[in-house]
Structure formats: C-alpha cells, structure tokens
Design an enzyme around this catalytic site. Structure first.
Site, PDB file in Angstrom:
ATOM      1  N   PRO A  90       8.313  -7.137   2.645  1.00 31.91           N
ATOM      2  CA  PRO A  90       8.366  -8.377   2.137  1.00 31.91           C
ATOM      3  C   PRO A  90       8.624  -9.648   2.967  1.00 31.91           C
ATOM      4  O   PRO A  90       8.759 -10.593   2.420  1.00 31.91           O
ATOM      5  CB  PRO A  90       9.817  -7.943   1.512  1.00 31.91           C
ATOM      6  N   GLU A 117      14.683   1.091   5.647  1.00 32.04           N
ATOM      7  CA  GLU A 117      15.359  -0.192   6.058  1.00 32.04           C
ATOM      8  C   GLU A 117      14.160  -1.094   6.580  1.00 32.04           C
ATOM      9  O   GLU A 117      13.831  -2.259   6.576  1.00 32.04           O
ATOM     10  CB  GLU A 117      16.400  -0.453   6.943  1.00 32.04           C
ATOM     11  N   ARG A 154     -12.756  -4.732  -3.472  1.00 36.28           N
ATOM     12  CA  ARG A 154     -13.806  -5.182  -4.370  1.00 36.28           C
ATOM     13  C   ARG A 154     -14.955  -6.364  -3.875  1.00 36.28           C
ATOM     14  O   ARG A 154     -15.725  -6.464  -4.336  1.00 36.28           O
ATOM     15  CB  ARG A 154     -12.960  -5.935  -5.337  1.00 36.28           C
ATOM     16  N   ASP A 169     -16.272 -14.324 -10.274  1.00 36.27           N
ATOM     17  CA  ASP A 169     -14.583 -14.417 -10.612  1.00 36.27           C
ATOM     18  C   ASP A 169     -13.884 -15.749 -10.768  1.00 36.27           C
ATOM     19  O   ASP A 169     -14.104 -16.458  -9.639  1.00 36.27           O
ATOM     20  CB  ASP A 169     -13.929 -13.487  -9.664  1.00 36.27           C
TER      21      ASP A 169
HETATM   22  N1  ADE Z   1       7.401  -3.225   1.048  1.00 31.48           N
HETATM   23  C1  ADE Z   1       8.316  -3.511   0.254  1.00 31.48           C
HETATM   24  N2  ADE Z   1       8.277  -4.708  -0.592  1.00 31.48           N
HETATM   25  C2  ADE Z   1       6.952  -5.102  -0.194  1.00 31.48           C
HETATM   26  C3  ADE Z   1       6.390  -6.413  -0.672  1.00 31.48           C
HETATM   27  N3  ADE Z   1       6.963  -7.041  -1.401  1.00 31.48           N
HETATM   28  N4  ADE Z   1       5.251  -6.570  -0.037  1.00 31.48           N
HETATM   29  C4  ADE Z   1       4.680  -5.833   0.919  1.00 31.48           C
HETATM   30  N5  ADE Z   1       5.303  -4.615   1.376  1.00 31.48           N
HETATM   31  C5  ADE Z   1       6.533  -4.182   0.725  1.00 31.48           C
END
Ligand code: ADE
Length: 256
Positions: A90, A117, A154, A169
C-alpha cells in the site's frame, strides 16, 4: 512472450486463478511464462520459517529478508539477473493502465507478494519498483500481484485474441467505456419502481456506422464527465471528441 516470477507464501492463491480464463490459455500456449515460487522453498531451517518478530518490538510479524534474497538469487541463476523486481504494497506508487502498458514492454518481471506487517526494509535494496493497486489494505500482496499481472498481460501481443480491442480500449485513451448491448432487443424487467420494457437504443440497430461511432464517443465522454471528470485532464481526445465534450459541458452548464 513475457516472463513473470511471483514469489509468495501462498502459491495456491496465485496458481488457481491463473489456471482459468484468458491468462490460463496464454500460459498454456506459451505466450506467457509464469512461475510461482514458494518462499518457504528458500528457507534453510527445518520449520521453513519466513517471518520473525520486529526489532524494537510492536505487533505483527515481518517477512525475513534472507529467504527473499535466496529466491531472487535462484531466479537470477535460472533466468539471468532480473532487471525489474516489483514489490506490491500500500506504500507503493499507484498502479494505472499507463503503468500496465509500460511494464508490458519489459521481457521479465519479478513480483514479490508481501504479508504480515511487511517486508524487512533491506529487501527494498533488491526492489526496483513498489506498486499499490489502490488506497486500501489487503491481507497480502497476492491479489495485488494478480491484478498487476493480469493488466500487464493484456498488452502482451497474442494474449487477448483481438489486439485492436486492447489498443482501442477507451480506458487506454483515458476514458470510461461506452455502454454495450446484445440480444434481445427488448426485455421485460421488474424492479422496485415497477415493471417495464427495457429497449436497446435505436441508433445501435440503425446500421448507420458513422452515427453508432459518434453515439459511442458521446456516451463514453458523458460517462467520464459524470463519474470521473479527473480522467479528462489527461485523456487523448480527437477533434470530434473535443467537440462533443464541449457540447456536453455546455449542456451541463445550462442544466446547473
Ligand atoms: N498489499 C496490501 N495492500 C495492498 C495494496 N493496496 N496494493 C498493493 N499491495 C498491497
């Protein structure tokens, strides 16, 4: 042909989705070479431990760096040193359609799926890109790695039967798609607001291809304007689309 190596502690989470559908067929045909690597195969202890407690204390576990280094060394020995090692997390840069197209030009990508974590920070030494698929937290990187693999694949010639459809697309040009219809021409539907016939727009059955093309452009543009106006800042529009957009904005203005 494009090569992927995916390093994970849950190989089944990757292997099973990849067995079906368009990607499954591309792998069978050899258009895509995807190998799933079980991180536990690169441990050296009897219990095949891949995580450990964080230095400094605190909740959760951290993925150990050494099995990941050994996995990357093994991939390098087999395929040549990978130039692109992507970590899904994230904290990464946002993954987009433009990123998918760029990555599809590379011969070989390694995807590292995070868990717990996170990774020991020293793993980033071997990582060339960190990508996030959106602003939410998944239980692990496997689903994110599958999303990246699918969207990149793709663009690899031969994966999607109709290459034109990938290039054209609307999303690739920065717009949302226009609506689609198939038979029957009318269908009866009951909903909370009562029962009624739902018809296909006349223009689609007119046989007038110039008008159909223009209708589709207008629908794609008005959807994008309604739902994702932010996309219009970077969209590549032809003259006709620019004109239609001006009309749509004028009509909206009149309505407000
Ligand atoms: N691992 C956990 N959440 C994630 C996300 N939003 N994007 C990529 N990898 C992740």
């Amino acid at each position: 042909m494009m090569t992927f190596d995916i390093v994970t502690i849950f190989p089944a989470m990757i292997e099973q989705p990849l067995a079906a559908g368009i990607l499954g067929r591309a792998i069978e045909r050899g258009t895509l070479d995807v190998k799933v690597r079980d991180l536990r195969d690169f441990t050296t202890d009897r219990h095949r431990v891949v995580d450990d407690v964080p230095y400094g204390g605190g909740p959760g576990m951290v993925l150990k760096p050494d099995p990941i280094f050994r996995a990357l060394d093994a991939i390098g020995a087999e395929r040549g040193t990978p130039l692109t090692v992507i970590m899904t997390s994230p904290q990464g840069r946002r993954f987009t359609q433009a990123e998918a197209e760029r990555l599809s030009g590379l011969p070989h990508i390694v995807l590292l799926c995070g868990r717990y974590e996170g990774f020991d920070e020293r793993v980033r030494e071997r990582v060339t890109e960190e990508l996030s698929i959106g602003d939410y937290v998944l239980t692990g990187g496997e689903l994110a790695a599958l999303v990246v693999l699918d969207a990149v694949a793709r663009f690899v010639p031969g994966v999607v039967g109709d290459e034109q459809s990938v290039a054209q697309d609307s999303f690739s040009r920065g717009l949302l798609d226009h609506p689609h219809y198939t038979r029957p021409a009318t269908i009866r539907s009951a909903s909370l607001s009562g029962e009624r016939d739902l018809a296909v727009p006349d223009v689609l059955m007119s046989g007038n291809h110039a008008e159909i093309r223009r209708w589709r452009k207008r629908e794609a543009l008005s959807r994008t304007l309604e739902r994702r106006p932010d996309l219009l800042d970077d969209a590549s529009l032809d003259d006709e689309e620019t004109q239609i957009l001006r009309e749509l904005k004028g009509a909206r203005h009149g309505r407000d």
